[in-house]
Write an enzyme that holds these catalytic residues in place. Structure first.
Site, PDB file in Angstrom:
ATOM      1  N   GLY A  29       0.825  -1.199   0.000  1.00 34.08           N
ATOM      2  CA  GLY A  29       0.000   0.000   0.000  1.00 34.08           C
ATOM      3  C   GLY A  29       0.854   1.241   0.000  1.00 34.08           C
ATOM      4  O   GLY A  29       1.737   1.376   0.848  1.00 34.08           O
ATOM      5  N   GLY A  42      -7.851  -6.106   4.521  1.00 37.04           N
ATOM      6  CA  GLY A  42      -8.951  -6.939   4.047  1.00 37.04           C
ATOM      7  C   GLY A  42     -10.136  -6.080   3.701  1.00 37.04           C
ATOM      8  O   GLY A  42     -10.044  -4.857   3.691  1.00 37.04           O
ATOM      9  N   TYR A  79       0.678 -12.320  -7.306  1.00 40.09           N
ATOM     10  CA  TYR A  79       1.128 -10.950  -7.551  1.00 40.09           C
ATOM     11  C   TYR A  79       1.487 -10.159  -6.305  1.00 40.09           C
ATOM     12  O   TYR A  79       2.490  -9.447  -6.288  1.00 40.09           O
ATOM     13  CB  TYR A  79       0.024 -10.190  -8.303  1.00 40.09           C
ATOM     14  CG  TYR A  79       0.270  -8.705  -8.413  1.00 40.09           C
ATOM     15  CD1 TYR A  79       1.170  -8.203  -9.350  1.00 40.09           C
ATOM     16  CD2 TYR A  79      -0.387  -7.806  -7.576  1.00 40.09           C
ATOM     17  CE1 TYR A  79       1.407  -6.838  -9.444  1.00 40.09           C
ATOM     18  CE2 TYR A  79      -0.151  -6.441  -7.671  1.00 40.09           C
ATOM     19  CZ  TYR A  79       0.739  -5.958  -8.597  1.00 40.09           C
ATOM     20  OH  TYR A  79       0.977  -4.623  -8.686  1.00 40.09           O
TER      21      TYR A  79
HETATM   22  P1  AMP Z   1      -3.843  -4.084 -16.826  1.00 36.99           P
HETATM   23  O1  AMP Z   1      -3.032  -3.130 -17.567  1.00 36.99           O
HETATM   24  O2  AMP Z   1      -5.110  -3.451 -16.288  1.00 36.99           O
HETATM   25  O3  AMP Z   1      -4.147  -5.346 -17.595  1.00 36.99           O
HETATM   26  O4  AMP Z   1      -3.020  -4.510 -15.510  1.00 36.99           O
HETATM   27  C1  AMP Z   1      -2.152  -5.595 -15.552  1.00 36.99           C
HETATM   28  C2  AMP Z   1      -0.916  -5.303 -14.770  1.00 36.99           C
HETATM   29  O5  AMP Z   1      -1.263  -4.859 -13.469  1.00 36.99           O
HETATM   30  C3  AMP Z   1      -0.048  -6.540 -14.609  1.00 36.99           C
HETATM   31  O6  AMP Z   1       1.255  -6.205 -15.014  1.00 36.99           O
HETATM   32  C4  AMP Z   1      -0.085  -6.876 -13.143  1.00 36.99           C
HETATM   33  O7  AMP Z   1       1.214  -7.156 -12.656  1.00 36.99           O
HETATM   34  C5  AMP Z   1      -0.625  -5.655 -12.475  1.00 36.99           C
HETATM   35  N1  AMP Z   1      -1.674  -5.944 -11.489  1.00 36.99           N
HETATM   36  C6  AMP Z   1      -2.527  -6.974 -11.437  1.00 36.99           C
HETATM   37  N2  AMP Z   1      -3.355  -6.860 -10.384  1.00 36.99           N
HETATM   38  C7  AMP Z   1      -3.038  -5.730  -9.745  1.00 36.99           C
HETATM   39  C8  AMP Z   1      -3.527  -5.056  -8.581  1.00 36.99           C
HETATM   40  N3  AMP Z   1      -4.532  -5.536  -7.884  1.00 36.99           N
HETATM   41  N4  AMP Z   1      -2.921  -3.913  -8.228  1.00 36.99           N
HETATM   42  C9  AMP Z   1      -1.918  -3.404  -8.946  1.00 36.99           C
HETATM   43  N5  AMP Z   1      -1.412  -3.983 -10.045  1.00 36.99           N
HETATM   44  C10 AMP Z   1      -1.957  -5.120 -10.456  1.00 36.99           C
END
Ligand code: AMP
Length: 465
Positions: free
Chosen positions: A28, A103, A242
């Site tokens: 965070g 959470g 992740y």
């Molecule tokens: P997007 O561009 O929306 O498809 O985001 C995908 C990217 O965001 C990937 O490279 C992931 O590593 C990262 N990612 C996935 N879930 C999260 C999350 N909850 N918070 C921040 N980054 C994320």
């Protein structure tokens, strides 16, 4: 998502909490706070921003005492404002209380509406504040019993720390969605979201709190109990995919090793014959890319460089900034990519924005072919347990096939790991101890209907931790 840290029985409590929060910063980046107890008074400092920017020696000196809790916040919904920064602090009939929560409570809105109808006044948008109101209203004799009564009314995910002038109480929800570990440093008890925080302060890792466990630490020592009836475990599989830091031990296994295993499985399930090299989307795809390279025999190389001076792109609130953000964050290494057929490994596709930019960037740098491999199954469902995911409509995989996504991101091929493959990488092939709702739509708390288009539309979420 959020990170929480607590320590009892140490004259350096707030300094160690500062270090612990620093180690949990990846959980965070929006706000951070520390509350310390000197046995009589609780003192708090909370600000928007990063731990290292908020806390310095003069600030920490104003937080004396042998016990402290801290929080780093990454809101999943609700406004990004100081009023939602944690630990929340209140004075109620039982005395002073501070709360740090990781959470998301799925019935918080319902409970808040009832409490407000009863005259309760809320200071924040936070779902955590609902728990405080429930504690304040409880007629149970002891603080611990009040906490149990309050938490038995909430549903959802909580790894939560309560600090009073005399004790620290830590509770993990009965499904065990979010992690929480117990350690010890120089005879002081430590609680943290991840073991990486224990390592930084050279604390010994003792164990993970059990799902549904409550631990009370006061001058008589540590007392553990299981106040909630056992239920199905629902450890968040996305923590392994992740969220958690690779050096942490999470739910009993190494995050790094687990991610590497995801990469090996992915290579078996989604080979890329004829490719010249495997690269990662740094940092989240690195371990899986190394595993993919090992299992496939295709050499691993560094084709993308991450700038460490920008935040995670996903955190940016507007689509326009997010588009730009990928370029700010990643740059391609021409010398590695030129004329090559490249396998690029990332942990997940959410909206598809990042992948599309990356494929373009790799091709512009001279890659002949780009084969995108994802170390989690298609993300199709929003998380209601504390991971920031957009509404179902915005999740590209909820309405597009793998072929359609491949076309959208302009990859030559696209392959995701299977649910079984991910399950076996986390050591639970049948996925009976994990929550996989973001991939499967199977929500473990009954009131979320996976058939609904979007629960968040009909039931707007409160700000979460
Ligand atoms: P997007 O561009 O929306 O498809 O985001 C995908 C990217 O965001 C990937 O490279 C992931 O590593 C990262 N990612 C996935 N879930 C999260 C999350 N909850 N918070 C921040 N980054 C994320």
């Amino acid at each position: 998502m959020c990170g929480i840290f607590g320590i009892v029985g140490n004259p350096e409590a707030s300094n160690l909490t500062y270090l612990g929060l620093h180690a949990l910063q990846h959980r965070g980046q929006e706000s951070a706070g520390i509350v310390a107890s000197d046995g009589q008074d609780l003192r708090a400092h909370r600000e928007m921003g990063l731990v290292a920017d908020i806390f310095n020696a003069p600030v920490l000196e104003k937080l004396p005492g042998n016990a402290a809790i801290g929080h780093v916040r990454y809101s999943t919904a609700g406004v990004s404002q100081l009023k939602n920064a944690q630990p929340l602090t209140v004075e109620y009939v039982g005395g002073q209380l501070a709360v740090a929560h990781n959470g998301n409570l799925v019935n918080a809105q319902e409970l808040r509406t009832q409490l407000e109808a009863d005259g309760a006044i809320f200071q924040s948008d936070s779902d955590t504040e609902v728990v405080i109101h429930l504690i304040a209203r409880s007629k149970q004799p002891s603080f611990e019993q009040k906490v149990v009564e309050a938490l038995s009314k909430v549903k959802g995910a909580y790894s939560i720390l309560f600090l009073t002038d005399k004790k620290l109480v830590a509770v993990r929800d009965p499904n065990g969605f979010r992690p929480l570990v117990l350690g010890m440093v120089k005879n002081s008890w430590v609680l943290a979201s991840e073991t990486t925080a224990l390592d930084l302060i050279e604390a010994e890792y003792l164990r993970e709190l059990e799902a549904g466990e409550m631990v009370v630490i006061d001058e008589t020592g540590l007392h553990a109990s299981q106040p909630f009836p056992p239920t199905r475990l629902g450890r968040c599989i996305f923590e392994h995919v992740y969220f958690a830091k690779p050096d942490s031990v999470l739910f009993g296994t190494s995050v790094y090793e687990t991610r590497k295993e995801m990469g090996r499985q992915l290579a078996k399930e989604q080979p890329a014959p004829g490719a010249d090299l495997v690269i990662a989307v740094p940092d989240s795809g690195v371990a899986a890319a190394i595993g993919y390279a090992q299992a496939s025999g295709i050499p691993y190389d560094v084709g993308l460089i991450r700038s460490h001076y920008v935040g995670r792109t996903f955190i940016e609130p507007q689509q326009s900034i997010r588009h730009f953000g990928v370029k700010l964050k990643l740059s391609a290494v021409r010398q590695v990519l030129k004329g090559k057929r490249v396998v690029v490994v990332d942990d997940s596709i959410v909206r598809g924005t990042t992948s599309r930019k990356i494929v373009k960037m790799l091709k512009a740098a001279g890659a002949l072919e780009v084969h995108l491999r994802i170390s989690s199954p298609p993300t199709q469902w929003p998380c209601y347990y504390g991971i920031d995911t957009p509404s179902r409509q915005e999740l590209i995989a909820s309405s597009h096939s793998v072929e359609e996504i491949a076309r959208y991101v302009t990859a030559d091929t696209l392959g995701y790991i299977s649910m079984e493959g991910l399950g076996s990488a986390v050591g639970d092939k049948e996925r009976t101890t994990f929550c996989t709702a973001c991939f499967s739509g199977k929500y473990l708390t009954g009131n979320l209907n996976p058939g609904a288009t979007s629960v968040s539309e009909s039931n707007p979420k409160l700000a979460t931790a």
